[in-house]
Motif scaffolding. Structure first.
Motif, mmCIF file in Angstrom:
data_model
loop_
_atom_site.group_PDB
_atom_site.id
_atom_site.type_symbol
_atom_site.label_atom_id
_atom_site.label_comp_id
_atom_site.label_asym_id
_atom_site.label_seq_id
_atom_site.Cartn_x
_atom_site.Cartn_y
_atom_site.Cartn_z
ATOM 1 N N GLN A 46 4.193 11.639 -2.755
ATOM 2 C CA GLN A 46 4.251 11.905 -1.605
ATOM 3 C C GLN A 46 3.911 11.110 -0.699
ATOM 4 O O GLN A 46 4.612 10.845 0.388
ATOM 5 N N ILE A 47 2.980 10.251 -0.962
ATOM 6 C CA ILE A 47 2.570 9.068 0.032
ATOM 7 C C ILE A 47 3.358 7.891 -0.014
ATOM 8 O O ILE A 47 3.598 7.288 1.014
ATOM 9 N N THR A 48 3.945 7.448 -1.346
ATOM 10 C CA THR A 48 4.819 6.604 -1.405
ATOM 11 C C THR A 48 6.241 6.973 -0.556
ATOM 12 O O THR A 48 6.898 6.077 -0.002
ATOM 13 N N GLN A 49 6.534 8.309 -0.576
ATOM 14 C CA GLN A 49 7.645 8.697 0.400
ATOM 15 C C GLN A 49 7.358 8.353 1.793
ATOM 16 O O GLN A 49 8.369 7.916 2.371
ATOM 17 N N LEU A 50 6.160 8.560 2.286
ATOM 18 C CA LEU A 50 5.760 8.059 3.557
ATOM 19 C C LEU A 50 6.079 6.660 3.994
ATOM 20 O O LEU A 50 6.563 6.401 4.811
ATOM 21 N N VAL A 51 5.499 5.855 3.209
ATOM 22 C CA VAL A 51 5.501 4.563 3.176
ATOM 23 C C VAL A 51 6.898 4.046 3.195
ATOM 24 O O VAL A 51 7.342 3.302 4.100
ATOM 25 N N ASP A 52 7.714 4.495 2.249
ATOM 26 C CA ASP A 52 9.399 4.423 2.045
ATOM 27 C C ASP A 52 9.971 4.552 3.469
ATOM 28 O O ASP A 52 10.867 3.728 3.863
#
Length: 98
Positions: free
Chosen positions: A28-34
Motif C-alpha cells: 500500500q505504501i509502495t503504491q503511494l510512492v509509485d
C-alpha cells in the motif's frame, strides 16, 4: 532514505513499514510512492521491489532480503542535472516524510 548523492542520474529510495507489517501494508505504501514518482517528468524509469531490495547495484550496499516491512525503488533520471536532481529529492522528501 535516499542513496547516494552521486554523479550518475540515479538514486534509491528505501522504506520500512513498522515492525509486524505484512506485505500488503508495505505494498500500500509502495503504491503511494509509485503514484508520486509517475508524476515526475525528470524520471526516465524505475524498478520496485517489495519484501526485499534490488539486486546489488552499488558495491558497498548489500541488498536487504526477505522482510515484509521493506521496499526499495531504483530510479533513473532522463539526464544528469544536479539542480533538477536536488529539487526532485527535496520534493520527494517533503512529500514522504510522514
Amino acid at each position: 532514505s535516499f542513496f547516494p548523492k552521486a554523479e550518475k542520474p540515479q538514486f534509491i529510495i528505501n522504506f520500512d513499514t513498522p515492525d509486524g507489517s505484512n506485505l500488503d501494508r508495505t505494498d500500500q505504501i509502495t503504491q503511494l510512492v509509485d503514484s508520486l514518482l509517475m508524476k515526475q517528468p525528470e524520471i526516465q524509469h524505475y524498478a520496485i521491489n517489495i519484501g526485499h531490495g534490488n539486486p546489488r547495484i552499488y558495491y558497498n550496499v548489500i541488498p536487504r532480503r526477505n522482510r515484509s516491512t521493506h521496499a526499495q525503488f531504483f530510479i533513473t533520471l532522463k539526464e544528469r542535472d544536479l539542480t533538477s536532481f536536488n529539487r526532485l529529492i527535496s520534493g520527494l522528501r517533503e512529500q514522504l516524510q510522514n
